[in-house]
Scaffold this motif. Structure first.
Motif, PDB file in Angstrom:
ATOM      1  N   ALA A   1     -55.207 -83.566 -36.206  1.00  0.00           N
ATOM      2  CA  ALA A   1     -56.664 -83.697 -36.322  1.00  0.00           C
ATOM      3  C   ALA A   1     -57.376 -82.967 -35.184  1.00  0.00           C
ATOM      4  O   ALA A   1     -58.452 -82.403 -35.373  1.00  0.00           O
TER       5      ALA A   1
ATOM      6  N   PHE B   1     -52.339 -87.514 -36.657  1.00  0.00           N
ATOM      7  CA  PHE B   1     -52.166 -88.735 -37.451  1.00  0.00           C
ATOM      8  C   PHE B   1     -51.007 -88.428 -38.386  1.00  0.00           C
ATOM      9  O   PHE B   1     -51.170 -87.655 -39.340  1.00  0.00           O
TER      10      PHE B   1
ATOM     11  N   SER C   1     -67.956 -79.354 -39.639  1.00  0.00           N
ATOM     12  CA  SER C   1     -68.091 -79.929 -40.977  1.00  0.00           C
ATOM     13  C   SER C   1     -67.409 -81.298 -41.045  1.00  0.00           C
ATOM     14  O   SER C   1     -66.753 -81.714 -40.087  1.00  0.00           O
ATOM     15  N   ASN C   2     -67.526 -81.974 -42.159  1.00  0.00           N
ATOM     16  CA  ASN C   2     -66.878 -83.276 -42.348  1.00  0.00           C
ATOM     17  C   ASN C   2     -65.378 -83.125 -42.094  1.00  0.00           C
ATOM     18  O   ASN C   2     -64.755 -82.207 -42.621  1.00  0.00           O
ATOM     19  N   GLY C   3     -64.853 -84.014 -41.280  1.00  0.00           N
ATOM     20  CA  GLY C   3     -63.417 -83.999 -41.026  1.00  0.00           C
ATOM     21  C   GLY C   3     -62.977 -82.986 -39.982  1.00  0.00           C
ATOM     22  O   GLY C   3     -61.774 -82.804 -39.747  1.00  0.00           O
ATOM     23  N   ALA C   4     -63.920 -82.302 -39.343  1.00  0.00           N
ATOM     24  CA  ALA C   4     -63.549 -81.269 -38.344  1.00  0.00           C
ATOM     25  C   ALA C   4     -62.874 -81.890 -37.119  1.00  0.00           C
ATOM     26  O   ALA C   4     -62.023 -81.264 -36.488  1.00  0.00           O
ATOM     27  N   GLY C   5     -63.279 -83.110 -36.761  1.00  0.00           N
ATOM     28  CA  GLY C   5     -62.631 -83.774 -35.621  1.00  0.00           C
ATOM     29  C   GLY C   5     -63.592 -84.293 -34.553  1.00  0.00           C
ATOM     30  O   GLY C   5     -63.154 -84.744 -33.492  1.00  0.00           O
ATOM     31  N   LYS C   6     -64.868 -84.251 -34.812  1.00  0.00           N
ATOM     32  CA  LYS C   6     -65.869 -84.652 -33.801  1.00  0.00           C
ATOM     33  C   LYS C   6     -65.717 -86.121 -33.386  1.00  0.00           C
ATOM     34  O   LYS C   6     -65.648 -86.438 -32.198  1.00  0.00           O
ATOM     35  N   THR C   7     -65.650 -86.997 -34.401  1.00  0.00           N
ATOM     36  CA  THR C   7     -65.533 -88.428 -34.083  1.00  0.00           C
ATOM     37  C   THR C   7     -64.223 -88.709 -33.355  1.00  0.00           C
ATOM     38  O   THR C   7     -64.186 -89.497 -32.407  1.00  0.00           O
ATOM     39  N   THR C   8     -63.166 -88.047 -33.776  1.00  0.00           N
ATOM     40  CA  THR C   8     -61.859 -88.270 -33.134  1.00  0.00           C
ATOM     41  C   THR C   8     -61.942 -87.903 -31.651  1.00  0.00           C
ATOM     42  O   THR C   8     -61.425 -88.637 -30.799  1.00  0.00           O
TER      43      THR C   8
ATOM     44  N   TYR D   1     -50.414 -84.816 -39.622  1.00  0.00           N
ATOM     45  CA  TYR D   1     -51.696 -84.095 -39.655  1.00  0.00           C
ATOM     46  C   TYR D   1     -52.295 -83.950 -38.265  1.00  0.00           C
ATOM     47  O   TYR D   1     -52.537 -84.939 -37.569  1.00  0.00           O
TER      48      TYR D   1
ATOM     49  N   GLU E   1     -73.456 -89.003 -34.562  1.00  0.00           N
ATOM     50  CA  GLU E   1     -74.428 -89.030 -35.668  1.00  0.00           C
ATOM     51  C   GLU E   1     -75.523 -90.072 -35.474  1.00  0.00           C
ATOM     52  O   GLU E   1     -75.768 -90.883 -36.367  1.00  0.00           O
TER      53      GLU E   1
ATOM     54  N   HIS F   1     -75.140 -83.635 -38.142  1.00  0.00           N
ATOM     55  CA  HIS F   1     -75.130 -82.579 -39.167  1.00  0.00           C
ATOM     56  C   HIS F   1     -76.531 -82.011 -39.354  1.00  0.00           C
ATOM     57  O   HIS F   1     -76.712 -81.051 -40.078  1.00  0.00           O
TER      58      HIS F   1
END
Ligand code: ATP
Length: 303
Positions: free
Chosen positions: A20, A15, A39-46, A18, A156, A189
């Motif tokens: 991701a 992005f 962790s939060n922002g690690a890239g799972k959703t992406t 950055y 999640e 998580h």
């Protein structure tokens, strides 16, 4: 022979400047329940958005059933990613009907089947906005499974569910996996829960897949079992060897780890005492997915 359902090869996503997702590769075999951890922002959703083409893939390849993923292939995937899959102003039934229409599903029985499967029979005429969080999650799952997908992608899905809701959701996933052979990619998580449901784990750290491990290898790595502290370790080892089939390791001059949590500890205690070995303590050693994760991420952060 194992059948590959999803193949992700060297995918990256930036992005702006950055990065991701950084060169991620992994596979899902038929029947896997693959837990993505990070962790939060690690890239799972992406990663999930790239698989489902909610985000365009420019670097790397993703194949479903050995074919490049496209709109046609996406029909085999059911997904619940981030935002609620349902329309607030529509009832449960209307939401499902809409998806059936979009997916060309004419079989009206299929909607009742799904409603029953996710346990929303009594909420058919309730608008999605008036459902509780757990019921909404169920509707999301219902929408995702309506077209009978081969692969289910769930980001999640147990967020905000109460303890009994979590257990029921796990049972639904297990049922889909075992009865319908649905392959599942899931993130959460809540590691205790993810551990229970998954057959394999992928750890994402700062956009990279830093470790993949099957559940059985994780259990071995975690050395779960029974730790015996005894007065005579050599004698104790001999007693275990002759009386039990379980594997064990001598940890030091006082302790033995029996690599099994199912061993009959009272029988073990009795055999040892009868053979003149005093047992100072007997303790279950159950390291969790969380312990493994903490150690792994701790290591990555120190690199
Ligand atoms: P969480 O556990 O918090 O849901 P995650 O592992 O799912 O986190 P992602 O949502 O995949 O993380 O985000 C990975 C990184 O990419 C984050 O730093 C996020 O800010 C960034 N990112 C994701 N989408 C965009 C976007 N559209 N524009 C800019 N940055 C983005």
């Amino acid at each position: 022979m194992e059948k590959t359902i999803l193949e992700i090869n060297n995918i990256s996503k930036s992005f702006g400047s950055y990065k991701a997702i950084d060169n991620v590769t992994f596979k899902l075999q038929k029947g896997d329940i693959y837990g993505l951890i990070g962790s939060n922002g690690a890239g799972k959703t992406t990663i999930m958005r790239l698989i489902t083409q909610l985000s365009p893939l420019k670097v790397g390849r993703i194949k479903l059933f050995d074919k490049k993923i496209n709109q046609q292939a996406l029909r085999h995937i059911g997904a619940v990613i981030e935002t609620p899959a349902s329309f607030d102003k529509l009832t449960v039934q209307q939401n499902l009907k809409l998806i059936a229409l979009q997916r060309g599903i004419n079989d009206t029985k299929r909607i009742s089947e799904v409603v029953e499967f996710v346990g929303l029979q009594e909420k058919l005429t309730t608008k999605a906005k008036n459902l509780s969080l757990g019921q909404r999650q169920r509707l999301g799952l219902g929408i995702a499974i309506l077209p009978d997908p081969d692969l289910l992608i769930l980001d999640e899905p147990i967020n905000g569910l109460d303890p009994s809701g979590i257990i029921e959701f796990r049972k639904l996933l297990e049922k889909l996996n075992q009865e319908k052979q649905v392959t599942i990619l899931i993130s959460s998580h809540i590691l205790t829960e993810l551990y229970q449901v998954s057959t394999k784990f992928g750890f994402i750290y700062k956009g990279q897949l830093i470790k993949e491990i099957t559940k059985s290898d994780l259990d071995k790595a975690n050395q779960s079992g029974l730790i015996l502290t005894v007065t005579d370790v050599a004698k104790a080892a001999q007693v275990i060897d002759t009386n039990f089939n379980d594997k064990f390791s001598v940890l030091d001059e006082q302790r033995i780890l029996v690599h099994s949590l199912n061993i009959d500890s009272s029988k073990l205690n009795e055999k040892l005492i009868r053979n003149g070995v005093s047992v100072i303590s007997l303790a279950k050693e159950e390291k969790s997915l969380e312990d493994y994760y903490t150690k792994l991420i701790g290591g990555a952060e120190n690199d």
